[in-house]
Design an enzyme around this catalytic site. Sequence first.
Site, PDB file in Angstrom:
ATOM      1  N   HIS A 121     -25.454  -2.168  19.071  1.00  0.00           N
ATOM      2  CA  HIS A 121     -24.397  -3.103  18.857  1.00  0.00           C
ATOM      3  C   HIS A 121     -24.326  -3.234  17.234  1.00  0.00           C
ATOM      4  CE1 HIS A 121     -24.387  -5.352  22.882  1.00  0.00           C
ATOM      5  NE2 HIS A 121     -25.438  -4.548  23.030  1.00  0.00           N
TER       6      HIS A 121
ATOM      7  N   HIS B 142     -24.197 -13.817  24.888  1.00  0.00           N
ATOM      8  CA  HIS B 142     -22.953 -13.493  25.909  1.00  0.00           C
ATOM      9  C   HIS B 142     -22.183 -14.763  25.862  1.00  0.00           C
ATOM     10  CE1 HIS B 142     -24.064  -9.454  27.415  1.00  0.00           C
ATOM     11  NE2 HIS B 142     -25.317 -10.029  27.355  1.00  0.00           N
TER      12      HIS B 142
ATOM     13  N   HIS C 153     -28.428   2.480  22.232  1.00  0.00           N
ATOM     14  CA  HIS C 153     -28.181   0.873  22.900  1.00  0.00           C
ATOM     15  C   HIS C 153     -27.791   0.252  21.569  1.00  0.00           C
ATOM     16  CE1 HIS C 153     -27.816  -1.955  26.160  1.00  0.00           C
ATOM     17  NE2 HIS C 153     -27.206  -2.331  24.992  1.00  0.00           N
TER      18      HIS C 153
END
Length: 572
Positions: A137, A321, A135
Amino acid sequence: MTLKITRRAYAEMFGPTTGDRVRLADTDLIVEVERDYTIYGEEVKFGGGKVIRDGMGQSQRESKDCADTVITNALIIDHWGIVKADIGLKHGRIAAIGKAGNPDIQPGVTIVIGPGTEIIAGEGMIVTAGGVDTHIHFICPQQIDEALNSGVTTMIGGGTGPATGTYATTCTPGPWHLQRMLQAADAYPMNIGFLGKGNGSLPGALREQIDAGAIGLKLHEDWGSTPAAIDCCLGVADDTDTQVAIHTDTLNESGFVEATIAAFKGRTIHTYHTEGAGGGHAPDIIRVCGESNVLPSSTNPTRPFTVNTLDEHLDMLMVCHHLDASIAEDIAFAESRIRRETIAAEDILHDLGAFSMLSSDSQAMGRVGEVILRTWQTAHKMKAQRGKLAGDPNDARGGHDNFRVKRYVAKYTINPAITHGIAHEVGSIEVGKWADLVLWKPAFFGVKPSLILKGGMIASAAMGDANASIPTPQPVHYRPMFAAAGGALARSSLSFLSQSAAQAGVAERYGLAKTTAVVRGTRAVTKAQMIHNDWQPSITVDPETYQVVADGMLLTCEPAEVLPMAQRYFLF
């Protein structure tokens, strides 16, 4: 003539042997050596006046018959066992696990040492497989150094750098970005695989990303994880033998968790941060860990549940986000994801083997250098709160935690490798696999490795002053080694590609220098193949209280106030 010595003296000379026990760092976790592949009285050890000398432990044989490197007397901790052995490396791969030495004068030798053999002293050291973080980024390349120096040797995820889309989602979108990121990966001593963007309701734009080199696709709610997108993405994955990872719909805009499960249609999928604080159907995404086709993982900011876990999450969410603290709906969105009850349940679901993997969520609500550390902190917390697992004995000496340790080491090694179709290359210490190995002093296990090998060559190490007369004087810190330099880098690390990309000659077309390997066998994987982590409970979440019940058992635990593997290791 035989000489009897005490167990303590033997362990100090050659490392622990069968029946000896070792504490992992400053945790409550104890492992016991299950088997010793070396032979008493015939052990090999390097140094002045020691065994590995010409005509003694070193043979006269040419390099074709000898190991390139031998790690002597190592304590291996892997999903398949906790054993003492010599490890032979050849051509960048693990060639043998057994007894090293000179077969001309020693019995039982399975790994030949010759003039062409280098030695790494494993006495008193623990060896694990390099970690697999699925995972990532790819926000900044400096993550790679942090991950490598923590013991992670494979990174899977997506991104293009500090772009807004990459801050939030693990996608490398489109053929152009995939080409550039694969070219960039040539510069780093890390196995790397990229996920394309999986959010699309027609297959063409998804398929072209697989053909361009993506090893899988990522569905993310910030791009719209609708049932139509899920169905289309999984269809492309089935056609190309690649994996799909998903961050589901926190807001339940296009359906509740039942709609997402229905869209899976029984097809294999890797669910990221399956508890939900990292994102996913609120409040009950955790239910999916009981599905046979779902391969569930956690991200490390909720690992383990502590008194600080809830407080730090709100700010992380707002940044990652692209939310606005002045908008009430954005605050509500963030708060819906942070639930102490489901985070507490996540601890227990890991301990019982319902959550199969653990990863970072690097710089996007997770810490790339703490996957391994937080895995073992979780294991310690669960032993402290829940006691021994059923598979671990309790005897007059207090027993050991071998089963629990195997369960937890599998979460960041073999299981993510199986999930993403790379277990034929990495993920465990087994003959034939890429020699990505991590050596630890037991007191620093899981926190600060001593050596990190990539493809059989040392890529990074805790190294002292380069101008000192010996290697150990301060300042000791992680420094790149020769496997991270020049042409050796390309031969010591892997870039993973889809089968269709490899067949299309993508490596040659892009001018990739790194060794390439293909992913395979992802679509037939089920929860049953998650080693030591295959429990499939029936889970319910109370929509008002968020209490989690699994197979009729209420899952709850208190947050930890103090953890091992923490401040005492990071004073300098």
